[in-house]
Design a protein around this motif. Structure first.
Motif, mmCIF file in Angstrom:
data_model
loop_
_atom_site.group_PDB
_atom_site.id
_atom_site.type_symbol
_atom_site.label_atom_id
_atom_site.label_comp_id
_atom_site.label_asym_id
_atom_site.label_seq_id
_atom_site.Cartn_x
_atom_site.Cartn_y
_atom_site.Cartn_z
ATOM 1 N N MET A 241 0.814 -1.220 0.000
ATOM 2 C CA MET A 241 0.000 0.000 0.000
ATOM 3 C C MET A 241 0.848 1.270 0.000
ATOM 4 O O MET A 241 0.297 2.373 0.096
ATOM 5 N N GLN A 242 2.161 1.152 -0.123
ATOM 6 C CA GLN A 242 3.020 2.328 -0.132
ATOM 7 C C GLN A 242 2.924 3.065 -1.472
ATOM 8 O O GLN A 242 2.466 2.516 -2.474
ATOM 9 N N ILE A 243 3.382 4.329 -1.458
ATOM 10 C CA ILE A 243 3.444 5.113 -2.696
ATOM 11 C C ILE A 243 4.601 4.575 -3.536
ATOM 12 O O ILE A 243 5.730 4.472 -3.067
ATOM 13 N N VAL A 244 4.302 4.274 -4.773
ATOM 14 C CA VAL A 244 5.282 3.684 -5.684
ATOM 15 C C VAL A 244 5.810 4.777 -6.607
ATOM 16 O O VAL A 244 5.030 5.567 -7.163
ATOM 17 N N ASP B 180 -4.859 9.017 -14.529
ATOM 18 C CA ASP B 180 -5.723 8.672 -13.394
ATOM 19 C C ASP B 180 -7.094 8.169 -13.834
ATOM 20 O O ASP B 180 -7.738 7.392 -13.103
ATOM 21 N N SER B 181 -7.541 8.581 -15.010
ATOM 22 C CA SER B 181 -8.892 8.178 -15.451
ATOM 23 C C SER B 181 -9.033 6.659 -15.569
ATOM 24 O O SER B 181 -9.968 6.074 -14.991
ATOM 25 N N PRO B 182 -8.168 5.938 -16.281
ATOM 26 C CA PRO B 182 -8.326 4.476 -16.314
ATOM 27 C C PRO B 182 -7.821 3.780 -15.061
ATOM 28 O O PRO B 182 -8.213 2.649 -14.764
ATOM 29 N N ALA B 183 -6.931 4.439 -14.307
ATOM 30 C CA ALA B 183 -6.353 3.791 -13.130
ATOM 31 C C ALA B 183 -7.324 3.696 -11.974
ATOM 32 O O ALA B 183 -7.106 2.907 -11.054
ATOM 33 N N VAL B 184 -8.413 4.475 -12.022
ATOM 34 C CA VAL B 184 -9.383 4.405 -10.932
ATOM 35 C C VAL B 184 -10.032 3.028 -10.887
ATOM 36 O O VAL B 184 -10.250 2.452 -9.806
ATOM 37 N N ASP C 15 -7.344 0.248 -3.363
ATOM 38 C CA ASP C 15 -8.281 -0.879 -3.298
ATOM 39 C C ASP C 15 -7.505 -2.151 -3.639
ATOM 40 O O ASP C 15 -7.270 -2.447 -4.818
ATOM 41 N N PRO C 16 -7.050 -2.914 -2.647
ATOM 42 C CA PRO C 16 -6.237 -4.106 -2.934
ATOM 43 C C PRO C 16 -6.964 -5.139 -3.774
ATOM 44 O O PRO C 16 -6.352 -5.777 -4.645
ATOM 45 N N ALA C 17 -8.248 -5.329 -3.563
ATOM 46 C CA ALA C 17 -8.996 -6.342 -4.318
ATOM 47 C C ALA C 17 -9.036 -5.996 -5.797
ATOM 48 O O ALA C 17 -8.791 -6.850 -6.664
ATOM 49 N N SER C 18 -9.320 -4.711 -6.122
ATOM 50 C CA SER C 18 -9.362 -4.321 -7.542
ATOM 51 C C SER C 18 -7.965 -4.368 -8.170
ATOM 52 O O SER C 18 -7.812 -4.710 -9.341
ATOM 53 N N ALA C 19 -6.941 -4.017 -7.396
ATOM 54 C CA ALA C 19 -5.590 -4.031 -7.944
ATOM 55 C C ALA C 19 -5.129 -5.433 -8.287
ATOM 56 O O ALA C 19 -4.330 -5.627 -9.209
ATOM 57 N N TRP D 104 -8.673 0.306 -11.588
ATOM 58 C CA TRP D 104 -7.672 -0.689 -11.193
ATOM 59 C C TRP D 104 -7.378 -0.641 -9.695
ATOM 60 O O TRP D 104 -6.496 -1.353 -9.229
ATOM 61 N N GLY D 105 -8.072 0.215 -8.965
ATOM 62 C CA GLY D 105 -7.801 0.356 -7.542
ATOM 63 C C GLY D 105 -6.522 1.118 -7.255
ATOM 64 O O GLY D 105 -5.943 0.970 -6.170
ATOM 65 N N VAL D 106 -6.068 1.928 -8.209
ATOM 66 C CA VAL D 106 -4.811 2.679 -8.092
ATOM 67 C C VAL D 106 -5.142 4.164 -8.137
ATOM 68 O O VAL D 106 -5.961 4.611 -8.960
ATOM 69 N N GLN D 107 -4.513 4.929 -7.294
ATOM 70 C CA GLN D 107 -4.683 6.380 -7.265
ATOM 71 C C GLN D 107 -3.367 7.046 -7.654
ATOM 72 O O GLN D 107 -2.329 6.783 -7.038
#
Length: 319
Positions: free
Chosen positions: A65-68, A148-152, A97-101, A154-157
């Motif tokens: 969950m860290q910033i990559v 950010d539009s498609p990454a939402v 969102d770990p499940a979506s990622a 994927w559970g990624v911000q």
């Protein structure tokens, strides 16, 4: 009997230890755990700490969950004003969102990387060179929205996107350097001309004041002489002030008026020689102002004839 019980107890303990070793899991503070039972995702997300799963039935998948920090490779493209550039960037994102990622995308890191490269090339094609060099904040915001539009889903911000460097061809760098140099020279000339204009106005005002008080010009001359003489390494040539000449001219008495002279008569032809009028005028000029004695030796009408020189003076003249 006792030995059999002891052996069974030991076997049971060993089995429990093996089971616990296979079932025990530790989730770190910056991680979250997803449990899959027979390939099906459990709704419960395991938090940090000690947790257990059923061996051979459940499988634990840990999600960071860290910033990559994801560097985007340099992308080469042509800007809207037809300039070839190479631009690289960096993307900061995190999983919310770990499940979506894990379920929605196969590899969210690779997906974000490819989306960042595609968005960066699109930004290069839509922007001018000046925007890439000077208006990066707006480009960073646009690039962040595109990723950010498609990454939402994927559970990624996407936390932040930064353009790192813009590489230009050498010919373009030289052209930009010449342009900057010409602009600097133009500004320098404008500033110099403005300074000359202001100085001319001030000099005109100073000249007007000095024209009312001529002594101010002399004081200014003395100040200039003092400033030049302070160096003591040059020869000082002191000019004669014009104002002093004007002062002497005003203080000098006016010269006496010269007596009017008669204009000589026009000469005759060269072959005829001087006429009678010319001879008479020449004689009158020679005798003008000399007293002429009469028969008794006295002056006649204020004119005097020149007496012949004595004999001694004649001998001296001959010598």
């Amino acid at each position: 009997m006792v030995e059999e019980l002891l052996t069974a107890a030991i076997a049971t303990g060993v089995g429990v230890a093996v089971y616990m070793g296979a079932a025990a899991r530790v989730v770190k503070q910056y991680e979250r755990g997803l449990v899959f039972r027979f390939g099906r995702l459990r709704e419960e997300v395991r938090g940090p700490g000690f947790t257990t799963i059923v061996p051979l039935v459940e499988r634990l998948r840990k999600v960071n969950m860290q910033i990559v920090t994801l560097p985007v490779p340099a992308q080469e493209g042509i800007t809207r004003d037809n300039v070839t550039v190479r631009v690289d960037a960096v993307v900061y994102f995190k999983v919310v969102d770990p499940a979506s990622a894990i379920v929605a995308v196969e590899d969210y890191r690779f997906a974000v990387s490819q989306m960042a490269q595609t968005s960066l090339r699109s930004i290069i094609g839509k922007s001018d060179l000046d925007d890439l060099l000077s208006n990066r904040e707006m480009l960073n915001q646009g690039l962040e929205l595109m990723i950010d539009s498609p990454a939402v889903g994927w559970g990624v911000q996407i936390d932040r996107v930064e353009i790192k460097d813009v590489s230009l061809p050498e010919t373009m760098k030289r052209s930009m350097a010449r342009q900057a140099e010409a602009d600097r020279e133009r500004r320098a000339r404008v500033i110099n001309a403005d300074a000359e204009l202001q100085a001319s106005h001030k000099l005109a005002e100073a000249a007007e004041v000095m024209s009312e008080q001529p002594a101010a010009l002399q004081l200014r001359l003395l100040h200039t002489i003092v400033a030049v003489a302070a160096e003591k390494n040059s020869t000082l040539v002191l000019p004669f002030p014009v104002e002093l000449l004007r002062f002497l001219e005003r203080s000098a008495p006016p010269p006496p008026a010269a007596p009017a002279r008669k204009e000589p008569a026009p000469a005759g032809p060269a072959s005829e020689g001087p006429g009678p009028a010319e001879v008479a005028d020449a004689a009158a000029d020679a005798l003008d102002g000399a007293p002429v004695p009469d028969a008794l030796g006295g002056p006649v009408d204020g004119l005097m004839l020149d007496a012949p020189p004595p004999e001694e003076d004649r001998e001296g003249l001959r010598e």
